[in-house]
Scaffold this motif. Structure first.
Motif, PDB file in Angstrom:
ATOM      1  N   ILE A 192       0.841  -1.194   0.000  1.00  0.00           N
ATOM      2  CA  ILE A 192       0.000   0.000   0.000  1.00  0.00           C
ATOM      3  C   ILE A 192       0.877   1.246   0.000  1.00  0.00           C
ATOM      4  N   ALA A 193       0.655   2.121  -0.964  1.00  0.00           N
ATOM      5  CA  ALA A 193       1.340   3.409  -0.997  1.00  0.00           C
ATOM      6  C   ALA A 193       0.456   4.429  -0.304  1.00  0.00           C
ATOM      7  N   ALA A 194       0.991   5.063   0.741  1.00  0.00           N
ATOM      8  CA  ALA A 194       0.236   6.025   1.537  1.00  0.00           C
ATOM      9  C   ALA A 194       0.834   7.415   1.380  1.00  0.00           C
ATOM     10  N   VAL A 195      -0.020   8.404   1.198  1.00  0.00           N
ATOM     11  CA  VAL A 195       0.414   9.796   1.075  1.00  0.00           C
ATOM     12  C   VAL A 195       0.413  10.413   2.468  1.00  0.00           C
ATOM     13  N   GLY A 196       1.572  10.905   2.903  1.00  0.00           N
ATOM     14  CA  GLY A 196       1.635  11.493   4.228  1.00  0.00           C
ATOM     15  C   GLY A 196       2.938  12.214   4.475  1.00  0.00           C
ATOM     16  N   HIS A 197       2.974  13.030   5.531  1.00  0.00           N
ATOM     17  CA  HIS A 197       4.144  13.874   5.817  1.00  0.00           C
ATOM     18  C   HIS A 197       4.587  14.533   4.517  1.00  0.00           C
ATOM     19  N   THR A 198       3.622  15.206   3.907  1.00  0.00           N
ATOM     20  CA  THR A 198       3.780  15.695   2.544  1.00  0.00           C
ATOM     21  C   THR A 198       3.483  17.186   2.447  1.00  0.00           C
ATOM     22  N   ASP A 199       4.125  17.837   1.482  1.00  0.00           N
ATOM     23  CA  ASP A 199       3.833  19.232   1.163  1.00  0.00           C
ATOM     24  C   ASP A 199       3.186  19.299  -0.224  1.00  0.00           C
ATOM     25  N   SER A 200       2.544  18.223  -0.611  1.00  0.00           N
ATOM     26  CA  SER A 200       1.992  18.075  -1.947  1.00  0.00           C
ATOM     27  C   SER A 200       0.847  19.051  -2.226  1.00  0.00           C
ATOM     28  N   THR A 201       0.686  19.388  -3.494  1.00  0.00           N
ATOM     29  CA  THR A 201      -0.454  20.178  -3.939  1.00  0.00           C
ATOM     30  C   THR A 201      -1.644  19.259  -4.221  1.00  0.00           C
ATOM     31  N   TYR A 202      -2.790  19.865  -4.449  1.00  0.00           N
ATOM     32  CA  TYR A 202      -3.980  19.108  -4.847  1.00  0.00           C
ATOM     33  C   TYR A 202      -3.692  18.297  -6.109  1.00  0.00           C
ATOM     34  N   GLU A 203      -3.105  18.965  -7.120  1.00  0.00           N
ATOM     35  CA  GLU A 203      -2.864  18.309  -8.412  1.00  0.00           C
ATOM     36  C   GLU A 203      -1.847  17.168  -8.284  1.00  0.00           C
ATOM     37  N   ALA A 204      -0.760  17.411  -7.532  1.00  0.00           N
ATOM     38  CA  ALA A 204       0.256  16.369  -7.372  1.00  0.00           C
ATOM     39  C   ALA A 204      -0.295  15.175  -6.599  1.00  0.00           C
ATOM     40  N   THR A 205      -1.204  15.427  -5.667  1.00  0.00           N
ATOM     41  CA  THR A 205      -1.827  14.327  -4.927  1.00  0.00           C
ATOM     42  C   THR A 205      -2.727  13.502  -5.836  1.00  0.00           C
ATOM     43  N   LEU A 206      -3.462  14.175  -6.724  1.00  0.00           N
ATOM     44  CA  LEU A 206      -4.267  13.439  -7.710  1.00  0.00           C
ATOM     45  C   LEU A 206      -3.385  12.541  -8.562  1.00  0.00           C
ATOM     46  N   ASP A 207      -2.209  13.047  -8.948  1.00  0.00           N
ATOM     47  CA  ASP A 207      -1.273  12.236  -9.742  1.00  0.00           C
ATOM     48  C   ASP A 207      -0.839  10.998  -8.955  1.00  0.00           C
ATOM     49  N   ALA A 208      -0.605  11.173  -7.657  1.00  0.00           N
ATOM     50  CA  ALA A 208      -0.189  10.042  -6.826  1.00  0.00           C
ATOM     51  C   ALA A 208      -1.290   8.995  -6.727  1.00  0.00           C
ATOM     52  N   ILE A 209      -2.524   9.452  -6.607  1.00  0.00           N
ATOM     53  CA  ILE A 209      -3.641   8.509  -6.541  1.00  0.00           C
ATOM     54  C   ILE A 209      -3.767   7.741  -7.851  1.00  0.00           C
ATOM     55  N   LEU A 219      -4.748  11.671   8.080  1.00  0.00           N
ATOM     56  CA  LEU A 219      -5.298  12.816   7.355  1.00  0.00           C
ATOM     57  C   LEU A 219      -5.364  14.055   8.248  1.00  0.00           C
ATOM     58  N   PHE A 220      -5.068  15.203   7.654  1.00  0.00           N
ATOM     59  CA  PHE A 220      -5.021  16.527   8.278  1.00  0.00           C
ATOM     60  C   PHE A 220      -3.682  16.792   8.960  1.00  0.00           C
ATOM     61  N   ASN A 221      -3.064  15.758   9.544  1.00  0.00           N
ATOM     62  CA  ASN A 221      -1.806  15.952  10.264  1.00  0.00           C
ATOM     63  C   ASN A 221      -0.614  15.787   9.329  1.00  0.00           C
ATOM     64  N   ALA A 222       0.381  16.681   9.478  1.00  0.00           N
ATOM     65  CA  ALA A 222       1.617  16.643   8.697  1.00  0.00           C
ATOM     66  C   ALA A 222       1.368  16.782   7.197  1.00  0.00           C
ATOM     67  N   PRO A 231      -6.601  23.808  -2.211  1.00  0.00           N
ATOM     68  CA  PRO A 231      -7.195  22.728  -1.409  1.00  0.00           C
ATOM     69  C   PRO A 231      -6.195  21.687  -0.943  1.00  0.00           C
ATOM     70  N   GLY A 232      -5.034  21.615  -1.641  1.00  0.00           N
ATOM     71  CA  GLY A 232      -3.981  20.719  -1.186  1.00  0.00           C
ATOM     72  C   GLY A 232      -4.357  19.255  -1.170  1.00  0.00           C
ATOM     73  N   PRO A 233      -3.552  18.443  -0.457  1.00  0.00           N
ATOM     74  CA  PRO A 233      -3.791  16.993  -0.475  1.00  0.00           C
ATOM     75  C   PRO A 233      -5.065  16.572   0.233  1.00  0.00           C
ATOM     76  N   ILE A 234      -5.517  17.342   1.231  1.00  0.00           N
ATOM     77  CA  ILE A 234      -6.685  16.912   2.004  1.00  0.00           C
ATOM     78  C   ILE A 234      -7.907  16.734   1.106  1.00  0.00           C
TER      79      ILE A 234
END
Length: 392
Positions: A192-209, A219-222, A231-234
């Motif tokens: 499982i790839a988990a997104v966390g402790h990240t400074d990712s943007t909304y768009e970059a997070t969509l790419d990761a998904i 979620l919400f933390n870090a 809107p960012g990764p959240i």
């Protein structure tokens, strides 16, 4: 282990809803049957029968993100210490758990993984979660900044291989160089790839998904806050039905409104309550190690004691029985939703729904007994009482 145990009279959280005064029969470490109140009334009493009238029976809790407990840490690389943490959380209802590591040197993490892999092979753990070192220095939280590194797929593969098939999840920051390639590598290897402790943007997070990420680490933390123009990764993690979001429901990491937002947007089938607990879980205030760092616990809240990240929240001292009680008494979640978040959803995420996560015939007899005020009074794992209810 008793061959046959019959539990009667309790409210039982079944996949179809709460059954009043139901009967759960355990045989050979598995659930033999569960019977609703109407049918249970007509069954003769048995010798090894426990009347749990006034109590709740819920599935054993499943924690996919926990670093330690009972004064012990999974990052020690010591099997006996890891077993102390496992026993501590089992006594609080967590019958299945994934051991989480903390950012460290790659060779040291590989050594830790080898020890935890043996415990996974023995059935004491459900696998290993690597939290770091492939995370953002801007959102490192309690992780040691100088040990962080970009997620080079070769380094990611090194840790996965060191786990000898026990790697279940890895948290990384997908915006870093090599992030998306590493997400794809993990997905290809069934990790499982988990997104966390990240400074990712909304768009970059969509790419990761799209690349295969399926979990939001606490979620919400870090991670960047939810803003109306950024809107960012959240937002990205909440809106995608393929993503399961972790929440730390200890009253410190999240405001109740943030928890309600996550449940409203994602639903109980996509929320997994975690502890993110470090070694102080189940212990008194004091000083504790967390990987290479020192943590001070005061009034039950863990913070880094010194160094560049001093004062940062360092995981939690939470146990899942406390998270369950808070969910239904403070957050006012229906019991059925709390059960999904603590048992059913994380079990499904780990691919273990055929064995655990719900109270159904044929599954492991992993059960938690709660009293009328939702305090834990009993824990059964594979048909064996770890904490036996004292009832009149």
């Amino acid at each position: 282990m008793t061959e046959r145990t019959v539990l009667t009279g309790a409210r039982v959280a079944l996949p179809t809803g709460v059954a009043e005064g139901a009967r759960v029969t355990v045989e050979g470490g598995r659930i033999a049957e569960n019977t609703a109140h109407e049918a249970a009334e007509n069954i003769a009493h048995e010798a090894n029968e426990l009347d749990l009238t006034g109590h709740w029976i819920v599935p054993g809790f499943v924690d996919i993100h926990v670093h330690g407990g009972g004064g012990a840490s999974f990052s020690s690389g010591d099997a006996e210490e890891a077993l102390t943490a496992i026993r501590t959380h089992r006594a609080h209802g967590t019958t299945t758990m994934v051991a989480s590591t903390v950012t460290g040197d790659l060779d040291d993490l590989a050594r830790q993984a080898a020890a935890l892999a043996e415990l996974t092979e023995q059935g004491d753990l459900a696998g290993i979660h690597f939290e770091g070192p492939f995370i953002s220095a801007h959102r490192c939280g309690a992780h040691q900044p100088e040990l962080l590194r970009d997620p080079d797929p070769a380094d990611v593969r090194k840790l996965v291989d060191a786990a000898h098939g026990a790697a279940r999840m890895m948290t990384l920051a997908p915006e870093l160089p090599g992030g998306l390639e590493s997400v794809r590598l993990l997905a290809e290897h069934g990790v499982i790839a988990a997104v966390g402790h990240t400074d990712s943007t909304y768009e970059a997070t969509l790419d990761a998904i799209e690349a295969g990420a399926t979990v939001a680490t606490h979620l919400f933390n870090a991670m960047p806050s939810l803003l109306h123009r950024a809107p960012g990764p959240i937002a990205a993690l909440l809106e995608d039905e393929r993503v399961t979001v972790e929440l730390i429901n200890d009253g410190t990491h999240l405001h109740p409104a943030a928890l309600q937002l996550a449940f409203h947007q994602a639903g109980a089938d996509r929320v997994a309550f975690i502890t993110d607990a470090m070694g102080a879980a189940g212990m008194n205030d004091g000083m504790y190690p967390l990987g290479p760092m020192r943590v001070e616990v005061k009034d039950g809240v863990a913070r880094i004691a010194d160094g560049p990240t001093a004062g940062s929240i360092a995981g939690s001292t939470l146990t899942l029985d406390t998270a369950f009680k808070r969910a239904v008494t403070v957050d006012r979640l229906p019991v059925e939703d709390a059960v999904r978040a603590l048992s059913t959803t994380p079990a499904r995420l780990l691919g273990l729904s055929d064995r655990i996560g719900t109270i159904e015939a044929g599954k492991d007899a992993d059960l938690v007994v709660l009293n009328g005020t939702f305090d834990l009074v009993g824990v059964m794992r594979k048909g064996e009482w770890l904490v036996k209810p004292e009832v009149r």
